[in-house]
Each structure stands twice: as C-alpha cells, then as structure tokens.
Design a protein around this motif. Structure first.
Motif, mmCIF file in Angstrom:
data_model
loop_
_atom_site.group_PDB
_atom_site.id
_atom_site.type_symbol
_atom_site.label_atom_id
_atom_site.label_comp_id
_atom_site.label_asym_id
_atom_site.label_seq_id
_atom_site.Cartn_x
_atom_site.Cartn_y
_atom_site.Cartn_z
ATOM 1 N N ASN A 40 45.381 34.507 40.455
ATOM 2 C CA ASN A 40 44.646 33.843 39.396
ATOM 3 C C ASN A 40 43.158 33.941 39.709
ATOM 4 O O ASN A 40 42.699 33.438 40.730
ATOM 5 N N GLY A 41 42.414 34.596 38.825
ATOM 6 C CA GLY A 41 40.970 34.664 38.988
ATOM 7 C C GLY A 41 40.367 33.293 38.753
ATOM 8 O O GLY A 41 40.690 32.631 37.779
ATOM 9 N N THR A 42 39.510 32.846 39.658
ATOM 10 C CA THR A 42 38.891 31.529 39.520
ATOM 11 C C THR A 42 37.671 31.575 38.607
ATOM 12 O O THR A 42 37.208 30.530 38.163
ATOM 13 N N GLY A 43 37.136 32.780 38.373
ATOM 14 C CA GLY A 43 35.904 32.906 37.614
ATOM 15 C C GLY A 43 34.669 32.814 38.498
ATOM 16 O O GLY A 43 33.553 33.051 38.055
ATOM 17 N N GLU A 44 34.876 32.488 39.762
ATOM 18 C CA GLU A 44 33.759 32.385 40.694
ATOM 19 C C GLU A 44 33.297 33.780 41.111
ATOM 20 O O GLU A 44 34.110 34.665 41.383
ATOM 21 N N VAL A 45 31.998 33.966 41.166
ATOM 22 C CA VAL A 45 31.395 35.224 41.594
ATOM 23 C C VAL A 45 30.521 34.931 42.807
ATOM 24 O O VAL A 45 29.723 33.995 42.796
ATOM 25 N N ILE A 46 30.682 35.726 43.846
ATOM 26 C CA ILE A 46 29.880 35.581 45.059
ATOM 27 C C ILE A 46 29.025 36.833 45.203
ATOM 28 O O ILE A 46 29.546 37.947 45.116
ATOM 29 N N GLN A 47 27.740 36.646 45.424
ATOM 30 C CA GLN A 47 26.855 37.783 45.662
ATOM 31 C C GLN A 47 26.485 37.778 47.132
ATOM 32 O O GLN A 47 25.706 36.945 47.581
ATOM 33 N N ASN A 48 27.134 38.697 47.881
ATOM 34 C CA ASN A 48 26.950 38.798 49.321
ATOM 35 C C ASN A 48 27.236 40.245 49.696
ATOM 36 O O ASN A 48 28.390 40.637 49.789
ATOM 37 N N ASP A 49 26.197 41.041 49.869
ATOM 38 C CA ASP A 49 26.363 42.484 50.105
ATOM 39 C C ASP A 49 27.216 43.103 49.003
ATOM 40 O O ASP A 49 28.160 43.840 49.269
ATOM 41 N N GLY A 50 26.928 42.769 47.793
ATOM 42 C CA GLY A 50 27.681 43.230 46.630
ATOM 43 C C GLY A 50 28.116 42.037 45.801
ATOM 44 O O GLY A 50 27.794 40.891 46.112
ATOM 45 N N VAL A 51 28.867 42.325 44.760
ATOM 46 C CA VAL A 51 29.374 41.278 43.879
ATOM 47 C C VAL A 51 30.873 41.163 44.111
ATOM 48 O O VAL A 51 31.599 42.156 44.045
ATOM 49 N N TRP A 52 31.344 39.967 44.397
ATOM 50 C CA TRP A 52 32.738 39.697 44.728
ATOM 51 C C TRP A 52 33.309 38.695 43.746
ATOM 52 O O TRP A 52 32.661 37.720 43.382
ATOM 53 N N ARG A 53 34.546 38.910 43.334
ATOM 54 C CA ARG A 53 35.243 37.993 42.424
ATOM 55 C C ARG A 53 36.375 37.321 43.202
ATOM 56 O O ARG A 53 37.079 37.956 43.972
ATOM 57 N N VAL A 54 36.550 36.028 42.960
ATOM 58 C CA VAL A 54 37.468 35.214 43.751
ATOM 59 C C VAL A 54 38.801 35.019 43.029
ATOM 60 O O VAL A 54 38.832 34.736 41.833
ATOM 61 N N TYR A 55 39.891 35.168 43.786
ATOM 62 C CA TYR A 55 41.258 34.940 43.300
ATOM 63 C C TYR A 55 41.889 33.864 44.172
ATOM 64 O O TYR A 55 41.643 33.806 45.380
ATOM 65 N N GLU A 56 42.704 33.016 43.539
ATOM 66 C CA GLU A 56 43.359 31.944 44.291
ATOM 67 C C GLU A 56 44.864 32.120 44.254
ATOM 68 O O GLU A 56 45.426 32.671 43.304
ATOM 69 N N PHE A 57 45.506 31.630 45.303
ATOM 70 C CA PHE A 57 46.953 31.751 45.467
ATOM 71 C C PHE A 57 47.503 30.415 45.939
ATOM 72 O O PHE A 57 46.913 29.769 46.800
ATOM 73 N N THR A 58 48.649 30.030 45.399
ATOM 74 C CA THR A 58 49.292 28.794 45.830
ATOM 75 C C THR A 58 49.928 28.969 47.201
ATOM 76 O O THR A 58 49.874 28.081 48.038
ATOM 77 N N TRP A 59 50.539 30.137 47.426
ATOM 78 C CA TRP A 59 51.244 30.398 48.682
ATOM 79 C C TRP A 59 50.399 31.300 49.562
ATOM 80 O O TRP A 59 49.935 32.352 49.148
ATOM 81 N N GLN A 60 50.245 30.889 50.816
ATOM 82 C CA GLN A 60 49.406 31.637 51.744
ATOM 83 C C GLN A 60 49.899 33.069 51.946
ATOM 84 O O GLN A 60 49.090 33.990 52.037
ATOM 85 N N MET A 61 51.214 33.299 52.002
ATOM 86 C CA MET A 61 51.718 34.651 52.208
ATOM 87 C C MET A 61 51.323 35.564 51.053
ATOM 88 O O MET A 61 50.990 36.728 51.263
ATOM 89 N N ASP A 62 51.316 35.053 49.821
ATOM 90 C CA ASP A 62 50.863 35.853 48.684
ATOM 91 C C ASP A 62 49.400 36.248 48.868
ATOM 92 O O ASP A 62 49.020 37.401 48.629
ATOM 93 N N ALA A 63 48.584 35.307 49.311
ATOM 94 C CA ALA A 63 47.160 35.593 49.542
ATOM 95 C C ALA A 63 46.986 36.626 50.645
ATOM 96 O O ALA A 63 46.173 37.545 50.526
ATOM 97 N N ILE A 64 47.766 36.507 51.702
ATOM 98 C CA ILE A 64 47.671 37.444 52.826
ATOM 99 C C ILE A 64 48.059 38.852 52.386
ATOM 100 O O ILE A 64 47.369 39.824 52.707
#
Length: 107
Positions: A40-64
């Motif tokens: 699930n895209g959070t809509g958050e954008v991070i600018q740190n050596d490029g532009v990064w988009r954030v995704y969230e996961f309920t289960w840690q294994m899915d995120a890994i």
C-alpha cells in the motif's frame, strides 16, 4: 507524515526509488499479485539522494520480501536503514513469459 509512521508499531515501511517504480511498475504489480504480496503506497515522498516513494505492509515478512526483491530501502522513522539480507530468505515465485525490458521502449 514521518512522525505518524515513526509511531506506528503495526506496519513496516519500505521506500522504492521513484524512477525504479516508473520503469518497473508492471513487473512490481504483477509479481506482488502473483505472490499475494499486498503493498500500500502511503503517498509519502522522501527526497534523499533521489526521490523515494513509501509503501507500508502489515506483515513484516511481506515487507522484507518486497524490500529484498525490488532493491528498496528499509525505513525506521524517517531514516533509511541498510540491514543485511538473510541467507535463508525465501524467493518470490517468478513471472513466467515476462518480456525483457528494452531501454528503447522507455523513450
């Protein structure tokens, strides 16, 4: 938005570089569906050596699995972390008959 994420203890967050997402969106989407890997895209954008988009996961294994397969950045609060990939990490089911990316097609 980072403050909200820093306090969330029920989800894990991974950032993907914006250009990578644009170039590989169809593959990311298809692989996640094939492997029942909800993201699930959070809509958050991070600018740190490029532009990064954030995704969230309920289960840690899915995120890994997402982080490892798509060369993401693991987030703790608002900072990137670079943990070692576990040797015993299972791999995602591969896409069959997936066309190879041709740089000329990206123009």
């Amino acid at each position: 938005m980072g403050a909200d994420r820093a306090g969330a203890d029920r989800s894990d967050h991974v950032a993907l570089e914006d250009r990578y997402i644009r170039e590989h969106w169809n593959e990311i989407y298809a692989l996640c569906r094939l492997n029942s890997l909800p993201f699930n895209g959070t809509g958050e954008v991070i600018q740190n050596d490029g532009v990064w988009r954030v995704y969230e996961f309920t289960w840690q294994m899915d995120a890994i699995l997402f982080w490892a397969r798509f060369e993401g950045r693991w987030l703790r609060g608002t900072e990137f972390h670079y943990p070692e990939r576990p040797d015993t990490l299972p791999s995602l089911k591969p896409l069959e008959n997936w066309p190879k990316l041709k740089p000329r097609d990206l123009r």
